[in-house]
Write an enzyme that holds these catalytic residues in place. Structure first.
Site, short mmCIF file in Angstrom:
data_model
loop_
_atom_site.label_atom_id
_atom_site.label_comp_id
_atom_site.label_asym_id
_atom_site.label_seq_id
_atom_site.Cartn_x
_atom_site.Cartn_y
_atom_site.Cartn_z
N THR A 170 32.88 -57.73 -102.17
CA THR A 170 32.30 -57.19 -100.93
C THR A 170 31.99 -55.71 -101.16
OG1 THR A 170 34.54 -56.92 -100.05
CG2 THR A 170 33.32 -58.89 -99.38
N GLU A 180 38.29 -48.04 -101.58
CA GLU A 180 37.12 -47.45 -100.92
C GLU A 180 37.23 -45.92 -100.90
OE1 GLU A 180 35.91 -51.13 -97.98
OE2 GLU A 180 37.02 -49.45 -97.16
N THR A 225 47.05 -60.59 -101.43
CA THR A 225 46.04 -59.71 -102.01
C THR A 225 44.84 -59.80 -101.10
OG1 THR A 225 44.62 -59.35 -103.92
CG2 THR A 225 45.28 -61.60 -103.51
N LYS A 254 39.18 -59.81 -105.85
CA LYS A 254 38.35 -58.80 -105.22
C LYS A 254 39.22 -57.98 -104.29
CE LYS A 254 36.76 -58.84 -101.50
NZ LYS A 254 37.15 -58.21 -100.18
N ASN A 261 33.59 -46.40 -94.14
CA ASN A 261 34.05 -47.23 -93.03
C ASN A 261 33.47 -46.83 -91.69
OD1 ASN A 261 36.25 -49.23 -94.05
ND2 ASN A 261 36.58 -47.34 -95.18
#
Length: 657
Positions: free
Chosen positions: A141, A264, A178, A167, A389
């Protein structure tokens, strides 16, 4: 990476996302023992609710994973979507519906386009093969790279293999399995013991991971064991079980580190180790508290060795647990340097700050009140986490290979940052105007660094300020699943988008290189002609051997010879290390004579010694400066060439600037 016996993988674009692969399949030719661990979030997605009540089990054959849509908080329609996908997959693969598991990841609260998935299943099945990368790419993603891990061990005289894909980049917090992971093994092991090994591995790995403290609705990890290794079946907790459980833990630990590194907005992976407390469980809680503290994470982003925030986090978490310990009696080490020992200590703050710019940071706390110890993993907290975000759609870009990447453009930074950068850079821009610069993008930097689009952006920026780049790249495949040829073509495409004046060159082209290894000659006239006509050459280190066939050349030597051929005063090596280390210490600057002495004394060895020999050859031939920098953080070239301190090692011919 050899897959365990019996497993095959596939990934396709089903249409959930606009362009990228978004549907993955892991399939076993034999019925598998299966286990699972799942998010503890009460808002569990439909696929999680379905799988959690079915595992551990035997007879599992397939796991289907879609990305781009979480199918979470979608009510009865979400559960019906899972039922339909299970049924359609079973029909396509000709297996019982009870043999199919599903998982989803993506946007919450949006109906899953089940019909698109059903329509894509035949192509997904036809694409099955031994390469796990298509499936690993299809589950991504906001990740910027695929995440895989593997291990091998011997049980009862038989070779047993494990291979995992995963991922994860955001919505990652402890107390979960996870994000999404599928671990395959050909071990013969009973389902309850596979579940026990998986749950144990979770405690010291994924339960010790945090990126942002937010627990996802969809976290799932599956373990499938085909039994085709034909080892004596593991049916009790003996020596074979312990060996298998340790191999599984090693794979999970590797995945955790990859996820934390790709968090991120992250610029560095951070490992926290707490020791000297009454139990491992308490140590893990304290390490996780440090990894999850916004203040600690922000300090690490700013390269601030702020031991006070670390001890404050430990003290707060210990108090909430009712633990008895004294943070003031601790010893704190950051990157191996003692910064606190039962009170204030003298340490080289600037040296530690420099070490904190590295892409991997280790923080160790010894509390001296017990034998318990544990690790936790996380990342720093940067401006980009908020940007990603707060405006997710504007923070993502499509890579030439079809993957998803975070945008790292300079315009996304604050005005103050841009002003300070430009003011500092102006002097260097004036000094470098009109120069040629050879940039070697090493295979390790390609595998572990930012997307190639970010590297290309830096190279185009060099050209825009008058420092003309010539690019040489390594011969390894890319870290996001791209082949060597795809890396080459992507660089040419990205560098030529503005005006089409980038050209890819293999050694056969214009007979640029003749020879093999380190013994080759360069067609200087051909290369110089391209540069003089304004092209950015993208050079692959492949030459023509005596028999007329293509031969791999030593890429470090190629970069040096290209610099000499075009008369470039600057040579830059992008690697996966911060620079040249001597005795564990990063050397920010070296004279050629010093570098020569390091080689003669054996202080620099292995791949770096080979690189340094190429650098010395270039410096002796007329190149004035060579830079060895870490290519993993974004915009490393700019930080090295246009700032006062730089980020790596500068090797000078002597007397130059």
């Amino acid at each position: 990476m050899i897959p365990p016996l019996g497993f095959s993988f596939s990934g396709v674009h089903a249409g959930i996302k606009s362009y990228r692969p978004d549907l993955a399949l892991v399939f076993s030719e034999a019925p598998c023992a299966a286990a699972g661990c799942f998010t503890r979030n009460l808002a569990r997605a439909a696929a999680v609710q379905d799988a959690a009540v079915r595992l551990p089990a035997s007879g599992i054959r397939a796991v289907v994973v879609n990305s781009g849509n979480a199918n979470a908080l979608t009510g009865a329609a979400g559960h019906e979507a899972v039922r339909r996908i299970v049924a359609a997959t079973a029909q396509t693969l000709r297996v019982p519906a009870s043999a199919v598991l599903t998982a989803s990841t993506g946007v919450i609260g949006v109906p899953l386009p089940t019909a698109k998935i059903e329509a894509a299943l035949p192509a997904l099945a036809r694409g099955l093969g031994p390469d796990p990368l298509p499936a690993a790419r299809a589950i991504l993603t906001t990740d910027t790279r695929v995440k895989t891990s593997s291990a091998e061990l011997r049980i009862g005289g038989k070779t047993v293999r494990l291979l995992a894909i995963a991922k994860g980049a955001g919505m990652i917090a402890p107390s979960l399995a996870t994000t999404i992971a599928v671990i395959c093994t050909d071990a013969a092991i009973a389902p309850p013991l596979l579940q026990k090994a998986l749950s144990r591995a979770m405690e010291s790995t994924f339960h010790a991971l945090t990126v942002d403290g937010d627990m996802s609705t969809n976290d799932s990890v599956f373990a499938l064991a085909s039994g085709l290794a034909r080892n004596p079946p593991i049916v009790d907790e003996g020596e074979d079980f312990e060996s298998f459980a340790e191999a599984l833990r090693v794979v999970c630990r590797d995945l955790v580190r990859q996820i934390a590194r790709d968090g991120e907005g992250a610029t560095k992976l951070v490992e926290f180790r707490v020791a000297g407390v009454e139990s491992d469980a308490l140590a893990r809680e304290l390490a996780r508290a440090c990894a999850g503290s916004p203040l600690v994470k922000a300090a690490l982003f700013g390269c601030d060795p702020n031991w006070g925030r670390i001890l404050a986090s430990i003290g707060a978490r210990a108090a909430s647990l009712g633990a008895r310990l004294d943070p003031a009696a601790a010893e704190v080490r950051i990157q191996g340097e003692v910064v606190y020992r039962q009170g204030l200590v003298e340490f080289d703050r600037e040296a530690v700050r420099a070490r904190l710019r590295e892409p991997e940071v280790k923080v160790e706390v010894e509390l001296g009140s017990g034998a318990g110890s544990a690790e936790a993993w996380g990342c720093d907290l940067s401006y980009d986490y908020v940007r990603i975000n707060a405006d997710l759609a504007a923070s993502l870009t499509q890579t030439p290979s079809g993957g998803i990447a975070r945008i790292e453009k300079l315009e996304r930074h604050t005005a103050g940052f841009k002003v300070s950068l430009l003011l500092q850079a102006l002097g260097y821009i004036r000094r470098f105007a009109g120069m040629r610069c050879v940039v070697y993008v090493g295979g390790a930097a390609i595998r572990h660094g930012p997307p190639l689009s970010v590297v290309a952006e830096d190279l185009l920026l060099l050209r825009s300020v008058g420092l003309f780049p010539i690019v040489v790249h390594g011969i390894a495949d890319g870290g996001r699943g791209e082949s060597f040829l795809e890396v080459h073509r992507s660089l040419v495409d990205l560098l030529g988008r503005e005006d089409g004046k980038a050209i890819g060159i293999f050694g056969e082209d214009g007979a640029l290189f003749r020879g093999a290894g380190e013994d080759f000659t360069v067609n200087r006239d051909f290369l110089t002609l391209l540069v003089e006509r304004g092209y950015i050459p993208v050079v692959a280190p492949v030459g023509i051997g005596e028999d007329g066939t293509g031969r791999a050349l030593d890429p470090d030597r190629v970069a040096a010879e290209v610099a000499l051929a075009v008369g470039a005063p600057k040579l830059v090596f992008l690697s996966d290390v911060p620079g040249i280390r001597v005795g564990g210490e990063l050397r920010s600057e070296l004279e050629a004579a010093d570098a020569d002495e390091l080689l003669r004394s054996g202080a620099v060895e292995g791949g770096m010694a080979k690189k340094l020999r190429a650098i010395l050859r270039a410096l002796k031939g007329g190149v004035r400066q060579a830079h060895v920098i870490d290519g993993r953080p974004p915009h490393g070239i700019i930080a090295e060439l246009f700032t006062d301190k730089g980020i790596g090692t500068l090797v000078k011919a002597g007397g130059g600037t």
